[in-house]
Design an enzyme around this catalytic site. Sequence first.
Site, PDB file in Angstrom:
ATOM      1  N   CYS A 111      42.618  24.517  45.170  1.00  0.00           N
ATOM      2  CA  CYS A 111      42.120  25.273  46.136  1.00  0.00           C
ATOM      3  C   CYS A 111      40.792  25.272  46.892  1.00  0.00           C
ATOM      4  O   CYS A 111      40.436  25.653  48.045  1.00  0.00           O
ATOM      5  CB  CYS A 111      41.780  26.741  45.356  1.00  0.00           C
ATOM      6  SG  CYS A 111      43.475  27.419  44.923  1.00  0.00           S
ATOM      7  N   HIS A 252      37.287  31.722  50.187  1.00  0.00           N
ATOM      8  CA  HIS A 252      38.558  31.510  49.511  1.00  0.00           C
ATOM      9  C   HIS A 252      38.968  32.934  49.070  1.00  0.00           C
ATOM     10  O   HIS A 252      38.375  33.387  48.382  1.00  0.00           O
ATOM     11  CB  HIS A 252      38.520  30.471  48.452  1.00  0.00           C
ATOM     12  CG  HIS A 252      39.761  30.434  47.567  1.00  0.00           C
ATOM     13  ND1 HIS A 252      41.045  30.320  48.118  1.00  0.00           N
ATOM     14  CD2 HIS A 252      39.926  30.126  46.205  1.00  0.00           C
ATOM     15  CE1 HIS A 252      41.937  29.981  47.235  1.00  0.00           C
ATOM     16  NE2 HIS A 252      41.011  30.043  46.220  1.00  0.00           N
ATOM     17  N   ASN A 282      46.740  34.291  47.342  1.00  0.00           N
ATOM     18  CA  ASN A 282      45.699  33.023  47.321  1.00  0.00           C
ATOM     19  C   ASN A 282      46.745  32.084  47.793  1.00  0.00           C
ATOM     20  O   ASN A 282      47.787  31.688  47.117  1.00  0.00           O
ATOM     21  CB  ASN A 282      45.701  32.831  45.865  1.00  0.00           C
ATOM     22  CG  ASN A 282      44.778  31.568  45.688  1.00  0.00           C
ATOM     23  OD1 ASN A 282      44.627  30.653  46.376  1.00  0.00           O
ATOM     24  ND2 ASN A 282      43.863  31.473  44.417  1.00  0.00           N
TER      25      ASN A 282
HETATM   26  O1  UT7 Z   1      42.097  29.867  43.547  1.00  0.00           O
HETATM   27  C1  UT7 Z   1      41.948  29.473  42.112  1.00  0.00           C
HETATM   28  C2  UT7 Z   1      40.953  30.235  41.835  1.00  0.00           C
HETATM   29  N1  UT7 Z   1      41.307  31.517  41.181  1.00  0.00           N
HETATM   30  C3  UT7 Z   1      40.709  32.531  40.657  1.00  0.00           C
HETATM   31  O2  UT7 Z   1      39.508  32.436  41.259  1.00  0.00           O
HETATM   32  C4  UT7 Z   1      41.239  33.422  39.783  1.00  0.00           C
HETATM   33  C5  UT7 Z   1      40.103  33.970  38.895  1.00  0.00           C
HETATM   34  N2  UT7 Z   1      40.722  35.013  38.146  1.00  0.00           N
HETATM   35  C6  UT7 Z   1      41.218  36.509  38.604  1.00  0.00           C
HETATM   36  O3  UT7 Z   1      41.082  36.446  39.697  1.00  0.00           O
HETATM   37  C7  UT7 Z   1      41.322  37.263  37.337  1.00  0.00           C
HETATM   38  O4  UT7 Z   1      40.861  36.998  36.108  1.00  0.00           O
HETATM   39  C8  UT7 Z   1      42.944  37.679  37.280  1.00  0.00           C
HETATM   40  C9  UT7 Z   1      43.431  38.502  38.552  1.00  0.00           C
HETATM   41  C10 UT7 Z   1      43.736  36.516  37.273  1.00  0.00           C
HETATM   42  C11 UT7 Z   1      43.284  38.510  36.169  1.00  0.00           C
HETATM   43  O5  UT7 Z   1      42.343  39.650  36.180  1.00  0.00           O
HETATM   44  P1  UT7 Z   1      41.605  40.107  34.831  1.00  0.00           P
HETATM   45  O6  UT7 Z   1      40.843  41.262  35.165  1.00  0.00           O
HETATM   46  O7  UT7 Z   1      40.691  39.078  34.350  1.00  0.00           O
HETATM   47  O8  UT7 Z   1      42.402  40.499  33.708  1.00  0.00           O
HETATM   48  P2  UT7 Z   1      42.967  39.910  32.429  1.00  0.00           P
HETATM   49  O9  UT7 Z   1      43.574  38.226  32.498  1.00  0.00           O
HETATM   50  O10 UT7 Z   1      41.678  40.187  31.441  1.00  0.00           O
HETATM   51  O11 UT7 Z   1      44.026  40.926  31.797  1.00  0.00           O
HETATM   52  C12 UT7 Z   1      43.681  42.338  31.566  1.00  0.00           C
HETATM   53  C13 UT7 Z   1      44.995  42.742  31.218  1.00  0.00           C
HETATM   54  C14 UT7 Z   1      45.563  42.084  29.795  1.00  0.00           C
HETATM   55  O12 UT7 Z   1      46.378  43.319  29.081  1.00  0.00           O
HETATM   56  P3  UT7 Z   1      45.447  43.444  27.695  1.00  0.00           P
HETATM   57  O13 UT7 Z   1      45.140  42.243  26.654  1.00  0.00           O
HETATM   58  O14 UT7 Z   1      44.102  44.086  28.178  1.00  0.00           O
HETATM   59  O15 UT7 Z   1      46.387  44.510  26.938  1.00  0.00           O
HETATM   60  C15 UT7 Z   1      46.844  41.167  30.541  1.00  0.00           C
HETATM   61  O16 UT7 Z   1      47.894  40.939  29.664  1.00  0.00           O
HETATM   62  O17 UT7 Z   1      45.918  42.876  32.152  1.00  0.00           O
HETATM   63  C16 UT7 Z   1      47.273  42.320  31.783  1.00  0.00           C
HETATM   64  N3  UT7 Z   1      47.862  41.758  32.907  1.00  0.00           N
HETATM   65  C17 UT7 Z   1      48.583  42.306  33.556  1.00  0.00           C
HETATM   66  N4  UT7 Z   1      49.026  43.496  33.579  1.00  0.00           N
HETATM   67  C18 UT7 Z   1      49.928  43.889  34.571  1.00  0.00           C
HETATM   68  C19 UT7 Z   1      47.731  40.397  33.240  1.00  0.00           C
HETATM   69  N5  UT7 Z   1      48.250  40.154  34.345  1.00  0.00           N
HETATM   70  C20 UT7 Z   1      49.061  41.460  34.642  1.00  0.00           C
HETATM   71  C21 UT7 Z   1      49.918  41.716  35.447  1.00  0.00           C
HETATM   72  N6  UT7 Z   1      50.194  42.966  35.444  1.00  0.00           N
HETATM   73  N7  UT7 Z   1      50.242  40.797  36.502  1.00  0.00           N
END
Ligand code: UT7
Length: 326
Positions: A111, A252, A282
């Site tokens: 990225c 980005h 993205n």
């Molecule tokens: O381009 C390269 C650079 N990339 C980035 O900068 C990405 C950086 N990361 C992020 O933007 C975020 O970490 C994400 C958007 C990928 C995820 O957001 P988050 O707030 O960190 O969520 P999380 O992974 O901590 O997940 C929170 C909850 C989890 O459930 P529990 O364990 O709290 O019950 C996940 O299982 O949300 C759940 N979850 C979803 N729920 C509905 C994860 N993905 C989804 C989904 N829909 N698509």
Amino acid sequence: MIKILGTGSYVPEKILTNFDLEKTLDTSDTWIVQRTGIHERRIAAPEESTVSLSVAAAKKALAAAEVSPKDVDLLILTTSTADYQISSSAPIIANELGCGKIPAFDLNAVCAGFVYGFCVAAGLLESGMYKNCLLIGSDVYSRILNWEDRNSCILFGDGAGAILLKKENGAPNILAHDYSSDGSGSAYIRIPVGGSKIPYNSNENIAKEDLYFKMEGKKVYEFTIKEIPACVKRLIEKANIASSDLDAVIFHQANIRIIDAVAKDCEIPIEKFFINIQKYGNTSSASVPLALDEAVRKGKIKTGDKVMLLGFGGGLSWGGVILEWQ
Ligand code: UT7
């Protein structure tokens, strides 16, 4: 000075909305919008690929620059989804555009690819080795995503952006550059199988999901919140300007929460950030040039403006520049 003579971009026609994803995944429009800011993304048609998206974006950049493909003497494609593992895609693009037998190569910094490519292109132009460089950022992540993995597939879309750079007489206008990498976080973003470490024909037991793009989102989020504001602050300091002097930030488009956090931490008004994540998600290497082209075409950037380009992602790799727009 390095002048961006023209910009161009291309996105596939097909739109995949969050509501479409709700039908096949345990996810919701509400979750995706609140956690990422993404509403929809574009998906390449079966006959499209990174090369075809690149060619479409490059043609628009050349037209805007009023430069003939025959006058391009260097072509750099930044991508992590080249058409083939071998050979590279840049020569195919140069050939399809009619650039002749020019140097053309792929650069993969995931990225962060486009901003890394900008540094390479500007350096080669400044050295006097080349005159007109076509720099393209293009990715078709829809082909490498695991569409059963809600942690990653909801985040990405396909697209391409291109710029034509030229060295002209005048005071240096790249006011600051700052690039870094940290390979200790390499495993956070990876396609585990298919490289020289674990080839497809490996005797190891290969899990199906290891054939696809994988990301430890939380770890990457933590890295960005720590490293990216520090990088932005270093850029502002090196450019010897105040954050309020920035006219436009082309950042980005990974997550609206990251943009908000950086804006707050670095005391840059959010209005300075050009944001189109809601439409495209993205798009990896295409993210910065796609936003840049839209900002230019909407008249958001004018001569003399101080513009920051900033990218980050797999590697882990990150960095950017502040330039005075000419
Ligand atoms: O381009 C390269 C650079 N990339 C980035 O900068 C990405 C950086 N990361 C992020 O933007 C975020 O970490 C994400 C958007 C990928 C995820 O957001 P988050 O707030 O960190 O969520 P999380 O992974 O901590 O997940 C929170 C909850 C989890 O459930 P529990 O364990 O709290 O019950 C996940 O299982 O949300 C759940 N979850 C979803 N729920 C509905 C994860 N993905 C989804 C989904 N829909 N698509």
